[in-house]
Design an enzyme around this catalytic site. Structure first.
Site, short mmCIF file in Angstrom:
data_model
loop_
_atom_site.label_atom_id
_atom_site.label_comp_id
_atom_site.label_asym_id
_atom_site.label_seq_id
_atom_site.Cartn_x
_atom_site.Cartn_y
_atom_site.Cartn_z
N ASN A 1 -0.18 5.67 0.39
CA ASN A 1 -1.05 6.84 0.25
C ASN A 1 -0.19 8.10 0.15
OD1 ASN A 1 -1.42 5.79 3.18
ND2 ASN A 1 -2.23 7.82 3.46
N ASP A 2 -0.34 9.08 0.98
CA ASP A 2 0.23 10.41 0.74
C ASP A 2 1.74 10.44 0.45
OD1 ASP A 2 -2.17 10.50 2.09
OD2 ASP A 2 -1.46 11.73 3.73
N SER B 1 1.64 11.51 8.02
CA SER B 1 2.23 12.39 7.00
C SER B 1 3.00 13.57 7.56
CB SER B 1 1.12 12.91 6.08
OG SER B 1 0.75 11.86 5.23
N TRP C 1 0.81 -1.23 0.00
CA TRP C 1 0.00 0.00 0.00
C TRP C 1 0.84 1.27 0.00
CZ3 TRP C 1 -5.07 1.63 0.14
CH2 TRP C 1 -5.32 2.91 0.66
C1 FRU Z 1 -4.39 11.73 4.34
C2 FRU Z 1 -4.07 11.11 5.69
C3 FRU Z 1 -3.30 12.08 6.58
C4 FRU Z 1 -2.59 11.17 7.53
C5 FRU Z 1 -2.25 9.99 6.64
C6 FRU Z 1 -2.29 8.66 7.33
O1 FRU Z 1 -4.61 10.76 3.36
O2 FRU Z 1 -5.26 10.68 6.34
O3 FRU Z 1 -4.12 13.03 7.23
O4 FRU Z 1 -1.44 11.74 8.08
O5 FRU Z 1 -3.19 10.00 5.58
O6 FRU Z 1 -1.88 7.64 6.47
#
Ligand code: FRU
Length: 470
Positions: free
Chosen positions: A19-20, A81, A17
């Protein structure tokens, strides 16, 4: 691992996975990208910072995980993040440790092969008193007027999103200044901005006093979209003049991080999520990717300009061109048998009166799986339809609009297709990201049809794009 839909020129981790994007920094001549990563599974959880390095912001080499949760510490439940800065020659990182959410710091070794957490974390243990806040995360730090400044994303209960501003003279001791900007969730003109804001970025454009505030708006932990606000910053408060979606793919594009590189450019990279059932990600072994890096500028009339960075052109492999003059009702095959699911189309349109022009990209000969893009210059929108891009009933797709800004009698489009991810840039002013999952994305035919309007000339280029893995 099922690889049919795995993009080739968008960055994603070797597996599992993401994400950010986090901690973007141009350091010692190389670009470093960190990202929210679950190293154990293709779904969200157990947040670490993955790490990759690039000589040119295009080709990436994977590096070992940079930050992992430390048991018994403020980030025992996850390293959320954050950002990176050049603190007078030292690379310093800020992130949110959970749970509870608290801001933490870490310092990188000179070549960034190691990042050591600050022994006295957290540097900001809790939200400021006296406010009913929902969320306290995602620090973004910059230097200005001989001070360090930090913004943190949050929401005020029963009101709406807010950005909290702090300052510091030494990076370890931070004082709360106030709310940089907050907006009621009851305001919908020109856009609803939700109850809580994640991942704030606050930047100034060179040669201008205008600031850009980017926030990722969410409700009950569900991403909605990223909002760009342009405006003024006086007395430590931001006042927006323009509020717009940063990407019209809504929740598909989220949590971008902005940084300035050594050439002075302002660049954003966001997270593009999946739009298919979670079991499919389990089978594939990966989920989530980074958008193409986008350069952000201000036009002379103060509009936000968004374009893919120039360096991406070095990925172009082969070049086909097509040029047509279509009259009302005409259909024509622009490119047939395009043999790579990883392509870029660059299209210039010219028309004398408003037109409705349909582009279809079919992934098989009987047209059963196709993407359509309808350009309606009368209504000033481009509609991207992925609802029949996959024969799989479990992947319904979407129909979304991207506004056309700066219309004259011509229009320029850049369409990036990368096996299951699409990024469409319209006049370098509006952008849409989308996902599509045809059975075989690797062969396609592109057609154009002039549905209304007297005539339209099309000049188009099609390029195969190379893989970005080093
Ligand atoms: C945004 C978020 C941030 C957080 C991170 C956790 O997608 O929810 O606010 O720090 O992803 O994975």
């Amino acid at each position: 691992m099922i690889s049919t839909h795995r993009p080739k020129y968008h960055f994603l981790p070797p597996q599992n996975w993401m994400n950010d994007p986090n901690g973007l920094i141009h350091w010692q001549g190389e670009y470093h990208l960190f990202y929210q990563h679950n190293p154990d599974a293709p779904f969200w959880g157990n947040m670490h910072w993955g790490h990759a390095v690039s000589p040119d912001l295009v080709h990436w080499r994977h590096l070992p995980i940079a930050l992992a949760p430390t048991p018994g510490s403020p980030d025992a439940d996850g390293v959320f993040s954050g950002c990176a800065i050049d603190a007078k020659g030292a690379p310093v990182f800020f992130y949110t440790g959970v749970f509870p959410e608290a801001q933490c710091m870490a310092v990188g070794s000179h070549n960034l092969s190691e990042i050591v957490k600050y022994a006295k974390n957290p540097i900001i243990p809790e939200p400021p008193p006296g406010l009913e806040l929902a969320g306290f995360r995602d620090p973004f730090v910059w230097q200005e007027d001989n001070h360090w400044w930090m913004v943190i994303g949050s929401g005020i209960e029963d009101y709406g999103g807010t950005v909290l501003l702090y300052h510091s003279s030494n990076l370890t001791h931070w004082e709360y200044v106030g709310q940089l900007y907050s907006r009621s969730q009851n305001e919908t003109d020109p856009l609803y901005t939700a109850s809580m804001w994640e991942c704030p970025n606050f930047v100034r454009f060179d040669h201008s006093n205008k600031r850009l505030l980017l926030i990722s708006a969410c409700d009950f932990l569900q991403p909605k979209y990223t909002v760009a606000m342009l405006g003024d910053y006086t007395d430590r408060q931001f006042q927006p003049e323009k509020i717009q979606k940063f990407d019209h793919g809504d929740n598909i594009y989220y949590a971008p991080q902005v940084f300035k590189d050594d050439t002075g450019r302002t660049i954003a990279i966001g997270w593009i999520s999946e739009d298919r059932p979670p079991e499919y990600a389990e089978q594939a072994g990966w989920a989530g990717l980074a958008s193409l890096p986008r350069e952000l500028k201000l036009s002379s009339s103060g509009e936000l300009l968004i374009s893919p960075i120039d360096e991406l052109k070095q990925l172009r492999l082969n070049h086909k061109t097509a040029s047509y003059q279509l009259n009302k009702g005409d259909k024509s095959d622009l490119f047939t048998g395009v043999e790579s699911g990883s392509v870029e189309y660059e299209i210039q349109l010219k028309y004398v009166e408003p037109v409705e022009l349909l582009f279809s990209i079919a992934f098989d000969t009987d047209d059963s799986e196709k993407l359509t893009i309808v350009i309606n210059t009368r209504d000033g929108v481009v509609k991207v339809d992925t609802t029949i891009a996959s024969a799989d009933q479990n992947i319904p797709g979407n129909l979304r609009d991207c506004p056309i800004v700066n219309q004259g009698n011509d229009l320029s489009l850049r369409l990036f297709l990368d096996r299951s991810v699409l990024e469409l840039y319209v006049n370098d002013r509006t952008v849409m990201s989308a996902r599509y999952y045809p059975v075989n994305p690797d062969i396609s035919n592109m057609r154009a049809e002039l549905k209304s309007g007297r005539e339209c000339s099309i000049i188009a280029s099609c390029y195969g794009l190379k893989s970005i893995c080093l």
